[in-house]
Design an enzyme around this catalytic site. Structure first.
Site, PDB file in Angstrom:
ATOM      1  CB  CYS A 186      -3.137   0.499  -2.508  1.00  0.00           C
ATOM      2  SG  CYS A 186      -3.254   2.127  -3.188  1.00  0.00           S
ATOM      3  CG  ASN A 187      -9.672   0.590  -2.841  1.00  0.00           C
ATOM      4  OD1 ASN A 187     -10.550   0.140  -3.315  1.00  0.00           O
ATOM      5  ND2 ASN A 187      -9.088   0.699  -1.557  1.00  0.00           N
ATOM      6  CB  THR A 188      -5.008   4.884  -5.535  1.00  0.00           C
ATOM      7  OG1 THR A 188      -5.643   5.350  -4.443  1.00  0.00           O
ATOM      8  CG2 THR A 188      -4.361   5.918  -6.344  1.00  0.00           C
TER       9      THR A 188
ATOM     10  CB  CYS B  95      -9.512   4.682   0.264  1.00  0.00           C
ATOM     11  SG  CYS B  95      -7.765   5.270   0.853  1.00  0.00           S
ATOM     12  CB  THR B  96      -6.684  -0.235   1.987  1.00  0.00           C
ATOM     13  OG1 THR B  96      -5.755   0.510   1.643  1.00  0.00           O
ATOM     14  CG2 THR B  96      -6.987  -0.995   0.943  1.00  0.00           C
ATOM     15  CG  HIS B  97      -5.151   5.005   4.268  1.00  0.00           C
ATOM     16  ND1 HIS B  97      -4.639   4.554   3.123  1.00  0.00           N
ATOM     17  CD2 HIS B  97      -4.264   5.526   4.911  1.00  0.00           C
ATOM     18  CE1 HIS B  97      -3.294   4.800   3.138  1.00  0.00           C
ATOM     19  NE2 HIS B  97      -3.137   5.472   4.196  1.00  0.00           N
TER      20      HIS B  97
ATOM     21  CG  ASP C 128      -2.018   1.388   1.379  1.00  0.00           C
ATOM     22  OD1 ASP C 128      -2.372   1.733   0.448  1.00  0.00           O
ATOM     23  OD2 ASP C 128      -1.756   1.652   2.482  1.00  0.00           O
ATOM     24  CB  SER C 129       0.177   4.931  -0.488  1.00  0.00           C
ATOM     25  OG  SER C 129      -1.146   5.048   0.139  1.00  0.00           O
TER      26      SER C 129
ATOM     27  CE1 TYR D 202       2.591   5.335  -3.583  1.00  0.00           C
ATOM     28  CE2 TYR D 202       1.391   3.581  -4.230  1.00  0.00           C
ATOM     29  CZ  TYR D 202       2.505   4.113  -3.750  1.00  0.00           C
ATOM     30  OH  TYR D 202       3.680   3.405  -3.670  1.00  0.00           O
ATOM     31  N   GLY D 203      -3.430   8.772  -3.915  1.00  0.00           N
ATOM     32  CA  GLY D 203      -4.521   9.270  -4.559  1.00  0.00           C
ATOM     33  C   GLY D 203      -4.617  10.445  -5.504  1.00  0.00           C
TER      34      GLY D 203
ATOM     35  CD  GLU E 218      -0.342   6.952   6.105  1.00  0.00           C
ATOM     36  OE1 GLU E 218       0.757   6.947   6.651  1.00  0.00           O
ATOM     37  OE2 GLU E 218      -0.921   6.048   5.512  1.00  0.00           O
TER      38      GLU E 218
END
Ligand code: DGL
Length: 270
Positions: free
Chosen positions: A73-75, A184-186, A10-11, A42-43, A152
């Site tokens: 990561c979806n992006t 979004c995985t966040h 992921d980012s 990344y988005g 984050e």
């Protein structure tokens, strides 16, 4: 091959929500996780940049002899999965198709909301999958670019986070969606706040569960599943600030993260 680990990336910390699900559903397997903490988010980046970053990470993970890779990561799944699948000879699994499938199964009133990064929403990929799976569904998307930095920063329950969530989610509430994809995985880390703002009657879809299930099926089909539990040896790597990541990972994962390694990811070709 069966004994080799699964690469997950992921980012940043968001992919840990997928790693957690893999640990729960595939307890025999080991994970090599990479969080690109130096280059998050990344988005807001272009497709070319996201493809280059993702290729560099795949090159790094392959040095660890992983038998499969999950793009947590979806992006990166939206913009780089197709390219990486063509370039790689090991299975690569993204989170978008599993997320869309869960939402299509969940909705009752056929009104589905998607929240994600600007890049994921602009790619239109969730809408495409949903149209194929459920042609009569009404799909509404909303980019929520401030959510990722809030996660984050670990501001998961802050009043600022609630206010921002109200601004972003208001229109989806007005459309009357009964299902909302956390694209979004966040975002599953903001689940509590998002649920509070959307109301209890809205089903939140976290693609992590179906993604881990898909990984399990792919490993079984390809005779790659690790058959017995021999203790776990998960490894964690980041491109910046390993200590901060370690604290975060320990607050999310069911295992103890004792060490996080630093990787100069730009040295990989991409
Ligand atoms: N967690 C990522 C996703 O699922 C990326 C967030 C970001 O880096 O902008 O899209």
């Amino acid at each position: 091959m069966r004994e080799n680990a699964i690469g997950v990336f992921d980012s940043g910390v968001g992919g840990l929500t997928v790693a957690r699900e893999i640990m729960n559903q595939l307890p025999n397997e080991n994970i090599v996780y990479f969080g690109d903490t130096a280059r998050v988010p990344y988005g807001s980046k272009s497709k070319d940049t996201i493809v280059t970053f993702s290729r560099q990470i795949v090159d790094f993970l392959r040095t660890k002899n992983v038998k499969a890779i999950v793009i947590a990561c979806n992006t990166a799944s939206a913009l780089a999965l197709e390219t990486l699948e063509q370039e790689c000879d090991i299975p690569i699994i993204g989170v978008i198709e599993p997320g869309a499938r869960t939402a299509a199964k969940t909705t009752v009133n056929n009104k589905i909301g998607i929240i994600g990064t600007v890049a994921t929403v602009n790619s239109g990929i969730y809408t495409q999958y949903l149209r194929n799976m459920k042609p009569d569904a009404l799909v509404y998307s909303k980019a929520c670019p401030l959510f990722c930095p809030l996660v984050e920063e670990n501001w998961l329950y802050d009043s600022v986070t609630i206010e921002i969530a109200e601004r972003y989610l208001g229109e989806l509430k007005d459309y009357g969606v009964d299902t909302l994809i956390l694209g979004c995985t966040h975002y599953p880390l903001l689940r509590h706040t998002i649920q509070k703002v959307m109301g209890d009657e809205v089903q939140l879809v976290n693609p992590a569960y179906e993604t881990a299930l898909k990984l399990k099926n792919v490993l079984e089909e390809k005779n790659l599943a690790k058959l017995t539990w021999t203790g776990n040896d998960h490894k964690f790597y980041v491109s910046d600030d390993a200590d901060k990541f370690k604290v975060f990972a320990n607050s999310i994962l069911p295992c103890e993260v004792l060490e996080t390694g630093y990787v100069n990811i730009e040295q990989y070709n991409g």
